[in-house]
Design a protein around this motif. Structure first.
Motif, PDB file in Angstrom:
ATOM      1  N   UNK A 212     -24.983 -12.825 -22.213  1.00 36.62           N
ATOM      2  CA  UNK A 212     -25.528 -13.951 -21.928  1.00 36.62           C
ATOM      3  C   UNK A 212     -24.027 -15.014 -21.162  1.00 36.62           C
ATOM      4  N   UNK A 213     -23.160 -14.821 -21.991  1.00 39.10           N
ATOM      5  CA  UNK A 213     -21.857 -15.447 -21.724  1.00 39.10           C
ATOM      6  C   UNK A 213     -21.406 -14.850 -20.395  1.00 39.10           C
ATOM      7  N   UNK A 214     -21.318 -13.567 -20.471  1.00 43.39           N
ATOM      8  CA  UNK A 214     -20.838 -13.143 -19.042  1.00 43.39           C
ATOM      9  C   UNK A 214     -21.536 -13.677 -17.699  1.00 43.39           C
ATOM     10  N   UNK A 215     -23.015 -13.700 -18.146  1.00 46.86           N
ATOM     11  CA  UNK A 215     -23.699 -14.321 -16.904  1.00 46.86           C
ATOM     12  C   UNK A 215     -23.195 -15.607 -16.646  1.00 46.86           C
ATOM     13  N   UNK A 216     -22.973 -16.595 -17.540  1.00 48.30           N
ATOM     14  CA  UNK A 216     -22.882 -17.957 -17.164  1.00 48.30           C
ATOM     15  C   UNK A 216     -21.127 -18.031 -16.849  1.00 48.30           C
ATOM     16  N   UNK A 217     -20.417 -16.961 -17.098  1.00 48.78           N
ATOM     17  CA  UNK A 217     -19.036 -17.079 -16.719  1.00 48.78           C
ATOM     18  C   UNK A 217     -19.030 -16.869 -15.219  1.00 48.78           C
ATOM     19  N   UNK A 218     -20.030 -15.682 -14.684  1.00 49.64           N
ATOM     20  CA  UNK A 218     -20.151 -15.306 -13.351  1.00 49.64           C
ATOM     21  C   UNK A 218     -20.535 -16.604 -12.657  1.00 49.64           C
ATOM     22  N   UNK A 219     -21.612 -17.422 -13.275  1.00 48.79           N
ATOM     23  CA  UNK A 219     -22.103 -18.592 -12.452  1.00 48.79           C
ATOM     24  C   UNK A 219     -21.095 -19.480 -12.113  1.00 48.79           C
ATOM     25  N   UNK A 220     -20.069 -19.676 -13.104  1.00 53.05           N
ATOM     26  CA  UNK A 220     -18.906 -20.556 -12.958  1.00 53.05           C
ATOM     27  C   UNK A 220     -18.052 -20.221 -11.956  1.00 53.05           C
ATOM     28  N   UNK A 221     -18.215 -19.083 -11.645  1.00 51.06           N
ATOM     29  CA  UNK A 221     -17.106 -18.601 -10.326  1.00 51.06           C
ATOM     30  C   UNK A 221     -16.073 -17.628 -10.895  1.00 51.06           C
ATOM     31  N   UNK A 222     -16.095 -17.150 -12.211  1.00 49.25           N
ATOM     32  CA  UNK A 222     -15.185 -16.186 -12.503  1.00 49.25           C
ATOM     33  C   UNK A 222     -15.427 -14.926 -12.062  1.00 49.25           C
ATOM     34  N   UNK A 223     -14.291 -14.378 -11.401  1.00 46.11           N
ATOM     35  CA  UNK A 223     -14.456 -12.892 -11.016  1.00 46.11           C
ATOM     36  C   UNK A 223     -14.315 -11.915 -12.232  1.00 46.11           C
ATOM     37  N   UNK A 224     -15.137 -11.066 -12.325  1.00 47.90           N
ATOM     38  CA  UNK A 224     -15.043  -9.883 -13.459  1.00 47.90           C
ATOM     39  C   UNK A 224     -13.986  -8.866 -12.917  1.00 47.90           C
ATOM     40  N   UNK A 225     -13.713  -8.045 -14.035  1.00 46.75           N
ATOM     41  CA  UNK A 225     -12.840  -7.112 -13.471  1.00 46.75           C
ATOM     42  C   UNK A 225     -13.337  -6.058 -12.459  1.00 46.75           C
ATOM     43  N   UNK A 226     -14.355  -5.846 -12.352  1.00 45.59           N
ATOM     44  CA  UNK A 226     -14.759  -5.158 -11.289  1.00 45.59           C
ATOM     45  C   UNK A 226     -14.777  -5.863  -9.913  1.00 45.59           C
ATOM     46  N   UNK A 227     -15.324  -7.190  -9.792  1.00 47.83           N
ATOM     47  CA  UNK A 227     -14.831  -8.130  -8.628  1.00 47.83           C
ATOM     48  C   UNK A 227     -13.476  -8.083  -8.180  1.00 47.83           C
ATOM     49  N   UNK A 228     -12.358  -8.200  -9.187  1.00 53.64           N
ATOM     50  CA  UNK A 228     -11.213  -8.286  -9.108  1.00 53.64           C
ATOM     51  C   UNK A 228     -10.911  -6.999  -8.353  1.00 53.64           C
ATOM     52  N   UNK A 229     -11.186  -6.005  -8.467  1.00 54.43           N
ATOM     53  CA  UNK A 229     -11.011  -4.609  -8.378  1.00 54.43           C
ATOM     54  C   UNK A 229     -11.280  -4.544  -6.939  1.00 54.43           C
TER      55      UNK A 229
END
Length: 569
Positions: free
Chosen positions: A527-544
């Motif tokens: 749930x924290x990860x979903x909120x993090x993405x909603x706030x515009x944070x790039x995950x490791x996979x997105x960064x890659x």
């Protein structure tokens, strides 16, 4: 010459006074020349500097890459003199020697070489980097051949102690000093440096002894010496690392320092582990000259870098860097400390082990055997009037508790944790026993990172990738038509792998008010990860995937080092 060159460049308006000061700061930091610093920082190119010097001193400028220099001409000037004066002899005509110089105004060098050679000297100007490349190629040590070392070597002379009961320290010492063993150990270390390895693994098995190098994060087999040499090699390396060669039942740790000439030193961190077939030795190479401490060059995307910088410039709180061993956490923390390292700031670090020495920072090596652990060091730091504290790793509740208290009482605390991504760091702290309200009050930002191999610049080509494969790794249908993918075909520069060097992938999660609220409500990592993405944070996979589009790495690498994003809906 540096001051004179700087003044001339500013006077001719080729660089600004501010750019000169930046280059002089880089020059002081690295010990290189001003022209080298200007070129490295991209303020002026090598070509612009040589053209300027050519006009200024009215000498011809040459491009050394276009010349095939006669080895007999190179021998006219000793290597030490060439290195000291930054010169290289180019050609000889009658009684005149044409000499490429980084500084054509250096009359002392011209007189020196005229006296040494007996020739009249005609100076020409070339870039310092080009001169250095020619000298390194001309005076390079030949590649050390394992076959040459072992040629004519009688294995029987070296066999030692077959069983634990028969260990004889005198035999071990004598075997370790045998010339082929000494040369073989030196070859293993020096070839690792030449091949840019980060680790050396020397592994005994029942019927084989294997040496592997980790290059750009991946292990490659280097050689398989005779099995009978395993004790001699282990003893030789243990002597070099000042370890106890008689103790073969317990793990040991040590350090080897090699002087490589030109003022360059290489440290090897040595770990010895007893296995059922003998001692496995792993050496970690620590090359300060290759340590990248410029935060802008580590691989941060602009928003991630801005978030990270904002967090480390807070007057207090915690910044946590997470990832597995060997993912570059130390380099990221050192780059942050280097940026924060000012005259008015007191910085103390507790490390296990201290990997690199940083000027102006108080670094403390942990010694668990005498009770100096992270918690003890942290307590001592708080009595030392600190501004910034770095803790090598938060491993237990005691360390976490003191770090949190330090962050809440006006100190900036930087540390690492071993977790898979940024959101799961919160769960890890809670599992250790830290109260949720303390986590939300103390943590400024959590950063997760991985290292992916860079595509080799020399053999990079564009390749077609199936749209379905792009969708599977995480690209959206709207992105797929615009994605261009690349790979390295394999060349001499990258040793046929298609990769050379590494780039960091970052997941930078600022601890926003909404995320703090969710932690207090007991929300899960997903749930924290979903909120993090909603706030515009790039995950490791997105960064890659961003690095793939930029042509820096490949989809295969991104899949190898990052997990797919499965988040709560």
């Amino acid at each position: 010459m540096s001051n004179r060159l700087g003044e001339l460049l500013v006077r001719e308006k080729l660089i600004s006074l501010q750019q000169l000061r930046q280059a002089q700061e880089e020059q002081r930091r690295t010990g290189q020349s001003l022209s080298y610093a200007l070129a490295k920082m991209g303020i002026l190119s090598d070509r612009e500097i040589t053209d300027f010097l050519s006009q200024q001193y009215r000498v011809q400028a040459i491009d050394l890459s276009e010349y095939e220099i006669d080895p007999e001409v190179l021998k006219l000037v000793p290597q030490e003199v060439c290195q000291r004066h930054k010169v290289v002899p180019v050609s000889r005509t009658g009684a005149t020697l044409i000499l490429a110089m980084a500084d054509p105004s250096n009359l002392h060098a011209i007189d020196d070489i005229k006296f040494l050679t007996g020739y009249n000297i005609e100076p020409v100007v070339a870039s310092e980097a080009a001169i250095q490349r020619v000298l390194e190629k001309a005076f390079a040590q030949p590649e050390i051949s394992y076959d040459e070392i072992m040629e004519g070597f009688d294995e029987k002379e070296i066999e030692v102690a077959a069983t634990e009961e028969e260990v004889n320290v005198t035999d071990l010492e004598r075997a370790s000093e045998d010339a082929p063993v000494v040369r073989l150990c030196n070859a293993i270390l020096l070839n690792a440096i030449k091949k840019r390895a980060s680790d050396i693994h020397i592994e005994p098995y029942e019927k084989q002894l294997r040496v592997r190098y980790r290059i750009d994060g991946v292990l490659h087999e280097e050689m398989t010496p005779p099995l009978k040499l395993k004790n001699a090699i282990a003893s030789r390396l243990k002597i070099m690392a000042s370890l106890d060669i008689a103790e073969r039942r317990l793990p040991q740790d040590g350090r080897i320092k090699l002087k490589l000439g030109k003022g360059r030193e290489m440290d090897f961190r040595v770990s010895v582990l007893p296995t059922i077939w003998g001692e496995k030795i792993v050496l970690r190479l620590l090359d300060k000259s290759n340590l990248q401490l410029d935060m802008t060059k580590l691989g941060f995307e602009p928003k991630a870098l801005a978030d990270f910088r904002q967090a480390i410039y807070q007057p207090y709180g915690m910044v946590l860097v997470t990832g597995p061993t060997g993912s570059g956490k130390t380099t990221t923390l050192y780059s942050a400390l280097t940026e924060l390292n000012k005259m008015e700031t007191n910085i103390s670090t507790a490390e296990d082990p201290v990997e690199y020495n940083l000027h102006g920072i108080n670094q403390v090596q942990m010694h668990d055997d005498i009770g100096l652990n992270f918690a003890a060091a942290l307590r001592a730091f708080l009595r030392q009037d600190p501004d910034i504290i770095m803790v090598g790793e938060i491993r237990d509740f005691e360390t976490a508790e003191i770090a949190v208290k330090a962050a809440l009482t006006g100190h900036l605390v930087l540390s690492t944790l071993h977790t898979n991504d940024a959101p799961s760091t919160v769960t890890r702290l809670l599992n250790m026993g830290v109260e949720p309200f303390l986590v939300t009050a103390s943590v400024n930002l959590v950063l997760a990172q991985r290292l992916a191999r860079r595509i080799c610049e020399s053999c990079r080509v564009e390749v077609r990738t199936d749209a379905e494969a792009l969708r599977e790794v995480g690209y959206s249908p709207a992105e797929i038509p615009h994605v261009r993918t690349f790979k390295g075909t394999g060349c001499r520069e990258c040793n046929g792998t298609g990769y050379r060097g590494r780039i960091a992938l970052y997941e930078v999660m600022p601890f926003t008010d909404r995320l703090k609220e969710m932690v207090l409500q007991g929300c899960s990592s997903a749930e924290l990860k979903a909120e993090m993405i909603r706030e515009g944070v790039k995950t490791l996979r997105m960064s890659g995937l961003t690095k793939v589009v930029e042509g820096i790495t490949t989809i295969d690498e991104v899949v190898r080092v990052t997990a797919a994003d499965a988040v709560a809906s």
